[in-house]
Design a protein around this motif. Structure first.
Motif, PDB file in Angstrom:
ATOM      1  N   VAL A  51       0.844  -1.196   0.000  1.00  0.00           N
ATOM      2  CA  VAL A  51       0.000   0.000   0.000  1.00  0.00           C
ATOM      3  C   VAL A  51       0.882   1.248   0.000  1.00  0.00           C
ATOM      4  O   VAL A  51       2.062   1.190   0.340  1.00  0.00           O
ATOM      5  CB  VAL A  51      -0.945   0.036   1.228  1.00  0.00           C
ATOM      6  N   ARG A  52       0.274   2.366  -0.391  1.00  0.00           N
ATOM      7  CA  ARG A  52       1.017   3.622  -0.360  1.00  0.00           C
ATOM      8  C   ARG A  52       0.190   4.697   0.326  1.00  0.00           C
ATOM      9  O   ARG A  52      -1.043   4.624   0.374  1.00  0.00           O
ATOM     10  CB  ARG A  52       1.388   4.084  -1.762  1.00  0.00           C
ATOM     11  N   GLU A  53       0.922   5.683   0.856  1.00  0.00           N
ATOM     12  CA  GLU A  53       0.269   6.811   1.514  1.00  0.00           C
ATOM     13  C   GLU A  53       0.775   8.125   0.956  1.00  0.00           C
ATOM     14  O   GLU A  53       1.983   8.253   0.683  1.00  0.00           O
ATOM     15  CB  GLU A  53       0.568   6.774   3.014  1.00  0.00           C
ATOM     16  N   PRO A  54      -0.123   9.106   0.848  1.00  0.00           N
ATOM     17  CA  PRO A  54      -1.573   8.919   0.924  1.00  0.00           C
ATOM     18  C   PRO A  54      -2.046   8.166  -0.307  1.00  0.00           C
ATOM     19  O   PRO A  54      -1.394   8.203  -1.353  1.00  0.00           O
ATOM     20  CB  PRO A  54      -2.111  10.346   0.957  1.00  0.00           C
ATOM     21  N   GLY A  55      -3.156   7.477  -0.202  1.00  0.00           N
ATOM     22  CA  GLY A  55      -3.687   6.728  -1.330  1.00  0.00           C
ATOM     23  C   GLY A  55      -4.029   5.316  -0.956  1.00  0.00           C
ATOM     24  O   GLY A  55      -4.289   4.992   0.195  1.00  0.00           O
ATOM     25  N   GLY A  56      -4.019   4.438  -1.960  1.00  0.00           N
ATOM     26  CA  GLY A  56      -4.266   3.025  -1.726  1.00  0.00           C
ATOM     27  C   GLY A  56      -5.719   2.608  -1.717  1.00  0.00           C
ATOM     28  O   GLY A  56      -6.022   1.421  -1.723  1.00  0.00           O
ATOM     29  N   THR A  57      -6.627   3.571  -1.666  1.00  0.00           N
ATOM     30  CA  THR A  57      -8.066   3.317  -1.731  1.00  0.00           C
ATOM     31  C   THR A  57      -8.680   4.401  -2.606  1.00  0.00           C
ATOM     32  O   THR A  57      -8.024   5.398  -2.936  1.00  0.00           O
ATOM     33  CB  THR A  57      -8.719   3.392  -0.335  1.00  0.00           C
ATOM     34  N   TYR A  58      -9.944   4.242  -2.954  1.00  0.00           N
ATOM     35  CA  TYR A  58     -10.602   5.276  -3.761  1.00  0.00           C
ATOM     36  C   TYR A  58     -10.575   6.611  -3.025  1.00  0.00           C
ATOM     37  O   TYR A  58     -10.194   7.643  -3.580  1.00  0.00           O
ATOM     38  CB  TYR A  58     -12.040   4.865  -4.060  1.00  0.00           C
ATOM     39  N   VAL A  59     -10.968   6.587  -1.748  1.00  0.00           N
ATOM     40  CA  VAL A  59     -10.979   7.818  -0.952  1.00  0.00           C
ATOM     41  C   VAL A  59      -9.561   8.373  -0.823  1.00  0.00           C
ATOM     42  O   VAL A  59      -9.311   9.566  -0.986  1.00  0.00           O
ATOM     43  CB  VAL A  59     -11.582   7.546   0.441  1.00  0.00           C
ATOM     44  N   ARG A  88      -5.246   7.685   5.783  1.00  0.00           N
ATOM     45  CA  ARG A  88      -4.690   6.571   6.560  1.00  0.00           C
ATOM     46  C   ARG A  88      -5.795   5.749   7.228  1.00  0.00           C
ATOM     47  O   ARG A  88      -5.732   4.517   7.270  1.00  0.00           O
ATOM     48  CB  ARG A  88      -3.736   7.146   7.607  1.00  0.00           C
ATOM     49  N   ALA A  89      -6.806   6.422   7.764  1.00  0.00           N
ATOM     50  CA  ALA A  89      -7.912   5.718   8.420  1.00  0.00           C
ATOM     51  C   ALA A  89      -8.619   4.788   7.443  1.00  0.00           C
ATOM     52  O   ALA A  89      -8.929   3.630   7.769  1.00  0.00           O
ATOM     53  CB  ALA A  89      -8.895   6.729   9.008  1.00  0.00           C
ATOM     54  N   GLN A  90      -8.873   5.292   6.239  1.00  0.00           N
ATOM     55  CA  GLN A  90      -9.540   4.472   5.225  1.00  0.00           C
ATOM     56  C   GLN A  90      -8.660   3.295   4.809  1.00  0.00           C
ATOM     57  O   GLN A  90      -9.142   2.163   4.627  1.00  0.00           O
ATOM     58  CB  GLN A  90      -9.874   5.331   4.003  1.00  0.00           C
ATOM     59  N   ASP A 109       4.247   2.199   1.866  1.00  0.00           N
ATOM     60  CA  ASP A 109       5.106   3.309   1.447  1.00  0.00           C
ATOM     61  C   ASP A 109       4.616   4.527   2.224  1.00  0.00           C
ATOM     62  O   ASP A 109       3.742   5.240   1.791  1.00  0.00           O
ATOM     63  CB  ASP A 109       4.963   3.517  -0.056  1.00  0.00           C
ATOM     64  N   ARG A 110       5.177   4.715   3.422  1.00  0.00           N
ATOM     65  CA  ARG A 110       4.868   5.763   4.400  1.00  0.00           C
ATOM     66  C   ARG A 110       3.729   5.356   5.332  1.00  0.00           C
ATOM     67  O   ARG A 110       2.812   4.630   4.959  1.00  0.00           O
ATOM     68  CB  ARG A 110       4.539   7.107   3.751  1.00  0.00           C
ATOM     69  N   PHE A 111       3.824   5.876   6.576  1.00  0.00           N
ATOM     70  CA  PHE A 111       2.750   5.709   7.556  1.00  0.00           C
ATOM     71  C   PHE A 111       2.878   6.855   8.561  1.00  0.00           C
ATOM     72  O   PHE A 111       3.284   7.966   8.180  1.00  0.00           O
ATOM     73  CB  PHE A 111       2.818   4.319   8.219  1.00  0.00           C
ATOM     74  N   VAL A 112       2.570   6.644   9.814  1.00  0.00           N
ATOM     75  CA  VAL A 112       2.519   7.735  10.792  1.00  0.00           C
ATOM     76  C   VAL A 112       3.874   8.434  10.955  1.00  0.00           C
ATOM     77  O   VAL A 112       3.928   9.645  11.182  1.00  0.00           O
ATOM     78  CB  VAL A 112       1.995   7.223  12.149  1.00  0.00           C
ATOM     79  N   ALA A 113       4.962   7.698  10.837  1.00  0.00           N
ATOM     80  CA  ALA A 113       6.287   8.316  10.981  1.00  0.00           C
ATOM     81  C   ALA A 113       6.481   9.468  10.000  1.00  0.00           C
ATOM     82  O   ALA A 113       7.162  10.447  10.315  1.00  0.00           O
ATOM     83  CB  ALA A 113       7.388   7.276  10.800  1.00  0.00           C
ATOM     84  N   SER A 114       5.883   9.370   8.822  1.00  0.00           N
ATOM     85  CA  SER A 114       5.983  10.464   7.846  1.00  0.00           C
ATOM     86  C   SER A 114       5.302  11.723   8.359  1.00  0.00           C
ATOM     87  O   SER A 114       5.822  12.836   8.195  1.00  0.00           O
ATOM     88  CB  SER A 114       5.344  10.057   6.509  1.00  0.00           C
ATOM     89  N   THR A 115       4.145  11.565   8.956  1.00  0.00           N
ATOM     90  CA  THR A 115       3.433  12.722   9.489  1.00  0.00           C
ATOM     91  C   THR A 115       4.221  13.366  10.619  1.00  0.00           C
ATOM     92  O   THR A 115       4.307  14.597  10.723  1.00  0.00           O
ATOM     93  CB  THR A 115       2.031  12.320   9.979  1.00  0.00           C
ATOM     94  N   LEU A 116       4.816  12.539  11.456  1.00  0.00           N
ATOM     95  CA  LEU A 116       5.634  13.080  12.547  1.00  0.00           C
ATOM     96  C   LEU A 116       6.840  13.844  12.012  1.00  0.00           C
ATOM     97  O   LEU A 116       7.258  14.851  12.597  1.00  0.00           O
ATOM     98  CB  LEU A 116       6.095  11.939  13.459  1.00  0.00           C
ATOM     99  N   ALA A 117       7.398  13.379  10.886  1.00  0.00           N
ATOM    100  CA  ALA A 117       8.572  14.044  10.313  1.00  0.00           C
ATOM    101  C   ALA A 117       8.193  15.288   9.516  1.00  0.00           C
ATOM    102  O   ALA A 117       8.812  16.351   9.676  1.00  0.00           O
ATOM    103  CB  ALA A 117       9.337  13.064   9.425  1.00  0.00           C
ATOM    104  N   TYR A 118       7.189  15.184   8.670  1.00  0.00           N
ATOM    105  CA  TYR A 118       6.843  16.283   7.763  1.00  0.00           C
ATOM    106  C   TYR A 118       6.005  17.366   8.444  1.00  0.00           C
ATOM    107  O   TYR A 118       6.369  18.542   8.439  1.00  0.00           O
ATOM    108  CB  TYR A 118       6.099  15.745   6.538  1.00  0.00           C
TER     109      TYR A 118
END
Length: 220
Positions: A51-59, A88-90, A109-118
């Motif tokens: 999976v990738r973030e953001p993305g991976g689902t329609y929403v 991420r929730a979706q 490809d990215r998760f919460v650690a990215s949000t903490l960094a960016y």
């Protein structure tokens, strides 16, 4: 790109049912290494949910378009963070949890650690606020291991496409803070983070990453 021979990495089967996040600043090469890793896992007979973030689902893909495109109206930092968390929730609800429950390896490809960094270390949002929203968005689900591809800003900038998205086009100072944020997370939680020196060639980085993952997998 060389694909490992069958049975070359039988230890990968120990990763079934685990959740790994590939992390790093833009230009670190993490997405290239993720593709090589997923190919190796599948060659070893492992079921993988990628999976990738953001993305991976329609929403999530709709949110991704809003987050990464250049627009006349800028997105405020808090909104930016919340949009990443909504995607991420979706993703957790529709892809990550079902895959883990089925015994698959999940590679993000990215998760919460990215949000903490960016949005945290580089953007200035309080870490406590980000973690509180992440708890709601993921229901407390976090990766077993965050694999951080570390590279200096000059090297990273030289690897980026000239067609930069909204996040990639931010200043070198911003990206330096992102890197520092990842390294600080890794320093504080060494059991949940593995830092890979990503300055050398793709084959050398891949070998270093696989060696570190094999070492970590012995405890699983």
């Amino acid at each position: 790109m060389r694909t490992p021979a069958p049975h070359a990495h039988d230890w990968l089967k120990r990763l079934a049912g685990r959740f790994l996040a590939f992390e790093g600043a833009d230009g670190s090469g993490k997405s290239t290494q993720l593709q090589r890793f997923v190919a190796a896992c599948r060659a070893a007979g492992l079921a993988v949910c990628e999976v990738r973030e953001p993305g991976g689902t329609y929403v999530g893909e709709r949110i991704r378009a809003v987050l990464l495109e250049h627009a006349d109206e800028d997105i405020c930092l808090r909104t930016e963070m919340l949009l990443y968390m909504a995607s991420r929730a979706q993703l957790v609800e529709s892809k990550v949890r079902p895959a883990l429950e089925a015994g698959q390896l999940v590679v993000a490809d990215r998760f919460v650690a990215s949000t903490l960094a960016y949005q945290g270390a580089a953007g200035g949002l309080a870490e406590a606020e980000i973690r509180a929203v992440a708890q709601v968005a993921t229901g407390g689900l976090m990766p077993d291991l965050n694999v951080v591809f570390d590279v200096d800003e000059a090297t990273a900038a030289g690897r980026l496409s000239p067609l930069l998205d909204r996040m990639e086009s931010r200043s070198r100072e911003f990206h330096a803070k992102v890197r520092a944020g990842y390294l600080e997370q890794s320093r504080r939680e060494p059991d949940r983070y593995a830092v890979v020196d990503a300055r050398s060639g793709a084959d050398e980085v891949f070998a270093a990453m696989m060696g570190e993952l094999e070492r970590r997998s012995r405890a699983w």
